[in-house]
Design a protein around this motif. Structure first.
Motif, PDB file in Angstrom:
ATOM      1  N   GLN A 107      22.110 -40.977 -57.783  1.00  0.00           N
ATOM      2  CA  GLN A 107      22.594 -40.911 -59.163  1.00  0.00           C
ATOM      3  C   GLN A 107      24.003 -40.325 -59.193  1.00  0.00           C
ATOM      4  O   GLN A 107      24.258 -39.271 -58.625  1.00  0.00           O
ATOM      5  N   GLN A 144      17.971 -39.067 -53.755  1.00  0.00           N
ATOM      6  CA  GLN A 144      17.264 -40.278 -53.350  1.00  0.00           C
ATOM      7  C   GLN A 144      17.756 -41.514 -54.091  1.00  0.00           C
ATOM      8  O   GLN A 144      17.950 -42.567 -53.495  1.00  0.00           O
ATOM      9  N   VAL A 145      17.923 -41.383 -55.392  1.00  0.00           N
ATOM     10  CA  VAL A 145      18.340 -42.548 -56.182  1.00  0.00           C
ATOM     11  C   VAL A 145      19.850 -42.686 -56.241  1.00  0.00           C
ATOM     12  O   VAL A 145      20.370 -43.598 -56.879  1.00  0.00           O
ATOM     13  N   ARG A 198      15.482 -35.776 -56.003  1.00  0.00           N
ATOM     14  CA  ARG A 198      15.334 -37.082 -56.668  1.00  0.00           C
ATOM     15  C   ARG A 198      16.707 -37.695 -56.953  1.00  0.00           C
ATOM     16  O   ARG A 198      16.915 -38.899 -56.749  1.00  0.00           O
TER      17      ARG A 198
END
Length: 176
Positions: A120, A117-118, A114
């Protein structure tokens, strides 16, 4: 073969722990020096030291699992011996295996994916947080590995007796 794999896993974790601690130590040292000697505190050290503590604690948890030195309720274990002790060790290993696989491997792996994906990034260094979060599934992999070994051969694991180890060390030093 399992013993040699266990030694390799132990060694990898030991190196990771030493490196994490070294990074933490150097960051704190540099922060103190830059703040009080240079009067210009380094901004990156807080974030790097926080990440080092995260890696240190999770890798340390995995290492403790492999040495049977993790937090444990051992009142029952101290009263068992023979086949009943081995059965108890296998039961605890199965529970720990399920928890490690679900939370650390699966949950930690999803967190890393995740974060990738973002895209961060950390606040100060702007490094991908997936690198920081990667210690969760890595620690989980080691924990699962150790628990599988305990399920296969619980007799090869024993809780470290620190007093006994210290006495053996003193005796070796005395004889040398």
């Amino acid at each position: 073969m399992l013993k040699s794999l266990r030694k390799v896993a132990d060694r990898l974790l030991e190196v990771g722990l030493v490196l994490s601690f070294l990074v933490l130590f150097l960051c704190v040292l540099w922060q103190v020096f830059s703040r009080y000697v240079l009067n210009n505190p380094a901004t990156f050290t807080e974030e790097v030291s926080r990440f080092a503590v995260i890696w240190l604690s999770l890798l340390g948890t995995a290492y403790a699992c492999g040495k049977l030195e993790h937090m444990a309720y051992n009142m029952l274990e101290s009263r068992l011996s023979g086949a009943s002790l081995l059965l108890h060790m296998r039961a605890v290993a199965a529970i720990t295996l399920a928890f490690s696989a679900a939370v650390f491997l699966y949950g930690g792996g999803r967190l890393v994916l995740r974060a990738l994906q973002v895209e961060q990034l950390s606040a100060t260094l702007e490094v991908p947080m997936a690198y920081v979060y990667a210690c969760i599934p890595i620690a989980g992999l080691f924990m699962v590995f150790y628990q599988v070994l305990i399920l296969i051969a619980p007799q090869d694991f024993k809780v470290a007796d620190e007093v006994e180890a210290a006495l053996e060390h003193v005796e070796k030093e005395r004889l040398a």
